[in-house]
Motif scaffolding. Structure first.
Motif, PDB file in Angstrom:
ATOM      1  N   ASP A 205       8.536   7.391  14.562  1.00 39.35           N
ATOM      2  CA  ASP A 205       7.164   7.523  15.072  1.00 39.35           C
ATOM      3  C   ASP A 205       6.168   6.894  14.100  1.00 39.35           C
ATOM      4  OD1 ASP A 205       8.080   8.839  17.289  1.00 39.35           O
ATOM      5  OD2 ASP A 205       7.823  10.836  16.423  1.00 39.35           O
ATOM      6  N   TYR A 206       6.443   7.061  12.802  1.00 31.63           N
ATOM      7  CA  TYR A 206       5.560   6.472  11.788  1.00 31.63           C
ATOM      8  C   TYR A 206       5.633   4.934  11.844  1.00 31.63           C
ATOM      9  CZ  TYR A 206       3.323   5.419   7.395  1.00 31.63           C
ATOM     10  OH  TYR A 206       2.469   4.900   6.443  1.00 31.63           O
ATOM     11  N   VAL A 207       6.835   4.406  12.050  1.00 28.78           N
ATOM     12  CA  VAL A 207       7.024   2.947  12.140  1.00 28.78           C
ATOM     13  C   VAL A 207       6.229   2.394  13.325  1.00 28.78           C
ATOM     14  CG1 VAL A 207       8.748   1.136  12.604  1.00 28.78           C
ATOM     15  CG2 VAL A 207       9.284   2.985  11.007  1.00 28.78           C
ATOM     16  N   ARG A 208       6.273   3.116  14.420  1.00 27.16           N
ATOM     17  CA  ARG A 208       5.542   2.688  15.624  1.00 27.16           C
ATOM     18  C   ARG A 208       4.041   2.715  15.346  1.00 27.16           C
ATOM     19  NH1 ARG A 208       7.532   6.345  19.337  1.00 27.16           N
ATOM     20  NH2 ARG A 208       9.437   5.198  19.750  1.00 27.16           N
ATOM     21  N   LYS A 209       3.585   3.797  14.701  1.00 26.54           N
ATOM     22  CA  LYS A 209       2.149   3.949  14.403  1.00 26.54           C
ATOM     23  C   LYS A 209       1.646   2.802  13.521  1.00 26.54           C
ATOM     24  CE  LYS A 209      -0.547   6.916  11.570  1.00 26.54           C
ATOM     25  NZ  LYS A 209      -0.361   7.915  10.545  1.00 26.54           N
ATOM     26  N   GLN A 210       2.500   2.334  12.616  1.00 30.07           N
ATOM     27  CA  GLN A 210       2.105   1.255  11.696  1.00 30.07           C
ATOM     28  C   GLN A 210       2.369  -0.130  12.301  1.00 30.07           C
ATOM     29  OE1 GLN A 210       0.526   1.176   8.920  1.00 30.07           O
ATOM     30  NE2 GLN A 210       0.610   3.233   8.078  1.00 30.07           N
ATOM     31  N   SER A 211       2.889  -0.192  13.520  1.00 28.83           N
ATOM     32  CA  SER A 211       3.274  -1.459  14.174  1.00 28.83           C
ATOM     33  C   SER A 211       4.160  -2.302  13.260  1.00 28.83           C
ATOM     34  CB  SER A 211       2.039  -2.274  14.574  1.00 28.83           C
ATOM     35  OG  SER A 211       1.164  -1.507  15.326  1.00 28.83           O
ATOM     36  N   ALA A 212       5.132  -1.649  12.635  1.00 30.85           N
ATOM     37  CA  ALA A 212       6.003  -2.358  11.686  1.00 30.85           C
ATOM     38  C   ALA A 212       7.231  -2.948  12.391  1.00 30.85           C
ATOM     39  CB  ALA A 212       6.450  -1.406  10.589  1.00 30.85           C
ATOM     40  N   GLN A 213       7.753  -4.017  11.792  1.00 34.08           N
ATOM     41  CA  GLN A 213       8.944  -4.670  12.345  1.00 34.08           C
ATOM     42  C   GLN A 213      10.219  -4.212  11.651  1.00 34.08           C
ATOM     43  OE1 GLN A 213       6.123  -6.422  11.533  1.00 34.08           O
ATOM     44  NE2 GLN A 213       5.536  -6.666  13.670  1.00 34.08           N
ATOM     45  N   ALA A 214      10.073  -3.631  10.451  1.00 34.73           N
ATOM     46  CA  ALA A 214      11.275  -3.306   9.681  1.00 34.73           C
ATOM     47  C   ALA A 214      11.077  -2.092   8.796  1.00 34.73           C
ATOM     48  CB  ALA A 214      11.667  -4.508   8.812  1.00 34.73           C
ATOM     49  N   VAL A 215      12.210  -1.448   8.510  1.00 30.65           N
ATOM     50  CA  VAL A 215      12.266  -0.393   7.501  1.00 30.65           C
ATOM     51  C   VAL A 215      13.153  -0.916   6.390  1.00 30.65           C
ATOM     52  CG1 VAL A 215      13.337   1.853   7.029  1.00 30.65           C
ATOM     53  CG2 VAL A 215      11.805   1.598   8.975  1.00 30.65           C
ATOM     54  N   VAL A 216      12.704  -0.783   5.162  1.00 25.62           N
ATOM     55  CA  VAL A 216      13.479  -1.247   4.012  1.00 25.62           C
ATOM     56  C   VAL A 216      14.072  -0.036   3.313  1.00 25.62           C
ATOM     57  CG1 VAL A 216      13.264  -2.266   1.707  1.00 25.62           C
ATOM     58  CG2 VAL A 216      12.151  -3.352   3.660  1.00 25.62           C
ATOM     59  N   ARG A 217      15.344  -0.127   2.959  1.00 31.44           N
ATOM     60  CA  ARG A 217      15.978   0.916   2.150  1.00 31.44           C
ATOM     61  C   ARG A 217      16.746   0.229   1.018  1.00 31.44           C
ATOM     62  NH1 ARG A 217      14.861   6.314   2.431  1.00 31.44           N
ATOM     63  NH2 ARG A 217      17.036   6.929   2.315  1.00 31.44           N
ATOM     64  N   GLY A 218      16.906   0.933  -0.077  1.00 30.66           N
ATOM     65  CA  GLY A 218      17.645   0.378  -1.212  1.00 30.66           C
ATOM     66  C   GLY A 218      19.088   0.844  -1.183  1.00 30.66           C
ATOM     67  N   LEU A 219      19.991  -0.036  -1.536  1.00 29.09           N
ATOM     68  CA  LEU A 219      21.411   0.330  -1.652  1.00 29.09           C
ATOM     69  C   LEU A 219      21.834   0.104  -3.082  1.00 29.09           C
ATOM     70  CD1 LEU A 219      23.567  -1.109   1.272  1.00 29.09           C
ATOM     71  CD2 LEU A 219      22.962   1.272   0.840  1.00 29.09           C
ATOM     72  N   ARG A 220      22.225   1.186  -3.749  1.00 34.38           N
ATOM     73  CA  ARG A 220      22.643   1.047  -5.143  1.00 34.38           C
ATOM     74  C   ARG A 220      24.132   0.833  -5.269  1.00 34.38           C
ATOM     75  NH1 ARG A 220      19.413   6.379  -6.417  1.00 34.38           N
ATOM     76  NH2 ARG A 220      20.062   6.581  -4.266  1.00 34.38           N
TER      77      ARG A 220
ATOM     78  N   GLU B 169       0.840  -1.204   0.000  1.00 34.68           N
ATOM     79  CA  GLU B 169       0.000   0.000   0.000  1.00 34.68           C
ATOM     80  C   GLU B 169       0.871   1.249   0.000  1.00 34.68           C
ATOM     81  OE1 GLU B 169      -1.660   0.167   4.389  1.00 34.68           O
ATOM     82  OE2 GLU B 169      -1.544  -1.921   3.719  1.00 34.68           O
ATOM     83  N   ALA B 170       0.261   2.381  -0.308  1.00 33.42           N
ATOM     84  CA  ALA B 170       1.000   3.651  -0.330  1.00 33.42           C
ATOM     85  C   ALA B 170       0.387   4.601   0.686  1.00 33.42           C
ATOM     86  CB  ALA B 170       0.928   4.270  -1.721  1.00 33.42           C
ATOM     87  N   ASP B 171       1.254   5.366   1.340  1.00 28.31           N
ATOM     88  CA  ASP B 171       0.792   6.310   2.357  1.00 28.31           C
ATOM     89  C   ASP B 171       1.783   7.470   2.373  1.00 28.31           C
ATOM     90  OD1 ASP B 171      -0.696   7.316   4.489  1.00 28.31           O
ATOM     91  OD2 ASP B 171       0.277   6.053   5.999  1.00 28.31           O
ATOM     92  N   SER B 172       1.462   8.510   3.127  1.00 30.38           N
ATOM     93  CA  SER B 172       2.414   9.609   3.281  1.00 30.38           C
ATOM     94  C   SER B 172       2.656   9.825   4.763  1.00 30.38           C
ATOM     95  CB  SER B 172       1.857  10.880   2.644  1.00 30.38           C
ATOM     96  OG  SER B 172       0.658  11.238   3.280  1.00 30.38           O
ATOM     97  N   PHE B 173       3.781  10.463   5.084  1.00 27.56           N
ATOM     98  CA  PHE B 173       4.019  10.815   6.489  1.00 27.56           C
ATOM     99  C   PHE B 173       4.804  12.106   6.568  1.00 27.56           C
ATOM    100  CE2 PHE B 173       8.510   9.642   7.463  1.00 27.56           C
ATOM    101  CZ  PHE B 173       8.859   9.044   6.257  1.00 27.56           C
ATOM    102  N   ASP B 174       4.601  12.768   7.703  1.00 30.26           N
ATOM    103  CA  ASP B 174       5.183  14.099   7.869  1.00 30.26           C
ATOM    104  C   ASP B 174       5.762  14.227   9.275  1.00 30.26           C
ATOM    105  OD1 ASP B 174       5.887  16.621   7.269  1.00 30.26           O
ATOM    106  OD2 ASP B 174       3.889  17.504   7.427  1.00 30.26           O
ATOM    107  N   CYS B 175       6.216  13.076   9.819  1.00 28.25           N
ATOM    108  CA  CYS B 175       6.728  13.095  11.182  1.00 28.25           C
ATOM    109  C   CYS B 175       8.052  12.347  11.184  1.00 28.25           C
ATOM    110  CB  CYS B 175       5.729  12.409  12.120  1.00 28.25           C
ATOM    111  SG  CYS B 175       5.381  10.708  11.640  1.00 28.25           S
ATOM    112  N   LEU B 176       8.605  12.116  12.344  1.00 27.02           N
ATOM    113  CA  LEU B 176       9.822  11.306  12.424  1.00 27.02           C
ATOM    114  C   LEU B 176       9.513   9.899  11.930  1.00 27.02           C
ATOM    115  CD1 LEU B 176      11.557  11.890  15.903  1.00 27.02           C
ATOM    116  CD2 LEU B 176      12.581  12.145  13.618  1.00 27.02           C
ATOM    117  N   LEU B 177      10.431   9.328  11.155  1.00 30.72           N
ATOM    118  CA  LEU B 177      10.202   7.972  10.634  1.00 30.72           C
ATOM    119  C   LEU B 177       9.940   6.987  11.778  1.00 30.72           C
ATOM    120  CD1 LEU B 177      10.120   5.918   8.325  1.00 30.72           C
ATOM    121  CD2 LEU B 177      12.610   5.699   8.555  1.00 30.72           C
TER     122      LEU B 177
END
Ligand code: ADP
Length: 160
Positions: free
Chosen positions: A75-90, A65-73
């Motif tokens: 805090d957003y991770v906590r709000k979504q009850s997520a276990q991980a943040v994914v980032r890409g490394l080129r 899904e897609a969403d937007s956020f305007d706070c500290l990441l």
């Protein structure tokens, strides 16, 4: 339910971003592409335009899904009850900034992991900034972004 957040500016969403989303969607039950407002970066597309472009791109991926956020990441991770943040490394050039960001986020909240994924090699040279420059100068970006993003880029530059 294992949830991953994929945060970024996505100005605009590219095939490199999509490659990372597809990989994450195979590892997690739910993936949220979280578009950061990134006002300081003076984005070409507004936050609602960027979210709409992501939504259209991931329509076929059932657990994304897609969403937007305007706070500290964190805090957003906590709000979504997520276990991980994914980032890409080129490339190695991404590493230093990403390493700093991941460790700073960990010091703010130690309850999730940052996971790095490498895209298909053909996308390692791709960035939103380069795509914008090519489109602005009238180049063909069809190999680098989904078709509707290409259309949105053309419309944006036509208005400017
Ligand atoms: P940010 O402004 O947060 O760097 P971007 O939208 O540029 O946001 O990128 C979001 C994430 O996607 C970052 O982890 C970035 O390294 C990654 N990324 C960007 N382009 C690519 C690509 N071509 N292949 C893989 N990952 C990418």
């Amino acid at each position: 339910m294992r949830t991953a957040i994929y945060p970024g500016s996505f100005d605009p969403f590219t095939n490199g971003h999509l490659d990372i989303v597809e990989r994450a969607s195979r590892l997690f039950d739910r993936v949220v592409v979280a578009v950061a407002s990134s006002e300081a970066k003076h984005p070409l597309f507004s936050i609602s335009e960027r979210v709409a472009l992501v939504k259209e791109t991931v329509r076929g991926l059932k657990n994304v899904e897609a969403d937007s956020f305007d706070c500290l990441l964190v805090d957003y991770v906590r709000k979504q009850s997520a276990q991980a943040v994914v980032r890409g490394l080129r490339a190695v050039s991404d590493f230093e900034f990403e390493f700093q960001l991941a460790l700073m986020n960990r010091s703010l909240n130690d309850s999730f992991e940052t996971i790095f994924m490498m895209p298909k090699d053909t996308y390692t040279f791709l960035s939103s900034r380069i795509v914008k420059e090519i489109a602005h100068l009238g180049g063909d970006v069809s190999a680098f972004v989904p078709a509707h993003v290409r259309t949105a880029l053309a419309a944006k530059w036509a208005k400017k």
